[in-house]
Motif scaffolding. Sequence first.
Motif, short mmCIF file in Angstrom:
data_model
loop_
_atom_site.label_atom_id
_atom_site.label_comp_id
_atom_site.label_asym_id
_atom_site.label_seq_id
_atom_site.Cartn_x
_atom_site.Cartn_y
_atom_site.Cartn_z
N ASP A 171 0.82 -1.21 0.00
CA ASP A 171 0.00 0.00 0.00
C ASP A 171 0.86 1.26 0.00
N LEU A 173 2.48 2.96 -2.39
CA LEU A 173 2.20 3.97 -3.40
C LEU A 173 0.91 4.72 -3.09
N LYS A 174 -0.04 4.02 -2.50
CA LYS A 174 -1.28 4.67 -2.07
C LYS A 174 -0.99 5.70 -0.99
N ALA A 175 -0.06 5.36 -0.08
CA ALA A 175 0.31 6.30 0.98
C ALA A 175 0.94 7.56 0.39
N SER A 177 0.35 8.81 -2.61
CA SER A 177 -0.73 9.55 -3.26
C SER A 177 -1.60 10.26 -2.23
N ALA A 178 -1.88 9.58 -1.12
CA ALA A 178 -2.71 10.18 -0.08
C ALA A 178 -2.04 11.40 0.54
N LYS A 182 2.69 13.20 -6.30
CA LYS A 182 2.35 12.66 -7.61
C LYS A 182 3.23 11.43 -7.89
N LYS A 193 -4.40 2.19 -11.50
CA LYS A 193 -5.22 2.93 -10.54
C LYS A 193 -5.32 2.26 -9.18
N PHE A 195 -3.25 0.80 -7.50
CA PHE A 195 -2.00 0.87 -6.74
C PHE A 195 -1.68 2.28 -6.23
N GLY A 196 -2.49 3.26 -6.59
CA GLY A 196 -2.24 4.62 -6.14
C GLY A 196 -1.34 5.41 -7.07
N ILE A 197 -1.11 4.91 -8.28
CA ILE A 197 -0.29 5.62 -9.26
C ILE A 197 -1.12 6.72 -9.93
N THR A 198 -0.57 7.92 -9.95
CA THR A 198 -1.29 9.06 -10.52
C THR A 198 -1.39 8.95 -12.03
#
Length: 405
Positions: A171, A173-175, A177-178, A182, A193, A195-198
Amino acid sequence: MTSVSGRCSFSFFQWRQESAAVRHRIDDRCVKRSTRWRVSVAGAAALGVLASAACGASGPGESAPGGQADVAAAKTAIAAYQGHPSAFPVSEPLSKPLPAGTRFVYLQCSTTACGLIGNLIRPAIAAVGGTLSSVNASSTAQASQAAVSSALALKPDAVIITGIDPSLFGDGLKALSAAGIKVVSLSISKDVKPFGITFNYIGSQLTLQNGKLLADWVIANKGANADVVFYGVPALDFSGPMQKAFEDEMKKNCPSCKVRTDPIGLATIGTTSARTVVTDLQAHPSTNVAVFASSEVAAGLPAAMKAAGLSITTLGYAPTPGNLQDIKDGGLTAGLAIDFPVSVWTGVDAAARLIEGGQPVPGQQAGQVPTQFLEQKDITFDPTRGWSGYPDYQQRFTQLWHPAR
């Protein structure tokens, strides 16, 4: 590179500059499963294919008239990639220069390719006006997750990843992004998407486009007489979709053409792959075109074919400097080249636009990379230095990033 033996699928940036020694460390089961993977790919649900640039008698989904080769449509499709590179992917300047001290982090995997990309990213970040920190992400889940934690602590404006399966980050990459960071990836074929990738630059679009272009080049040059073999490399994650797009385009524009496929083991590239190809061609004497999902399969092929008394038209994707020399010398026929340096700098450009609150430009969203068919007449440059369709790419990007200069 401890995780290589545990995986049998590699992205473009993972394999493009990989050493032969590393390839030989790949688990034997990757090679043994090649034939089974080939059947699996052929039976999979059809992937969506990019709309062809061709304007001809055959519309989308239609076959060539009368079951013959639609050579006109094929020639139209490849025209934009002959004699010159396809369009530079970025023409719009940044809305304003990036603020001084804009921070980038590159999560660098342990492959040779990731190191090469790091060498290209560093001057790009300097040119855009940012600062770069490289964090070793290795190729294991433990190392990747530790690296993403280190990146989060650095509080960058953007994080760039290439050649790493995003699932290895958990998680992490999500962290990022949160936290408002970027996250930009290059050459990941799966849906990014979750995985939190912009933004992901160079996904499946390029693979499918190139599969079609390879087919149309064959049709344009051989017409209905084409008897072609496609040498895929199932361990490369783009090979299966590229093969599917190639077969679909051949069926659409030349339903009477003969097409067969034969898998090549990744670990054999640069060692026995040329001998494997020659043996296959000797067993199928009617074959008059050989197409390679990776031009590296053809390393040493001209000498092997000459020794066997074979003469056949060849076409490969992403030719290496050695392949380019063989094309110049007449040992190989052509290659569909992509501009590796421009693709890396384009990824940095996309990150800069996201930092500014904008969006990647249409060319980036479409995964456009400068591409060109290179034949003997086109090798007017030093092939040992590789190919770039835009040798002035650094100046081009610098003007876009600092338009007032």
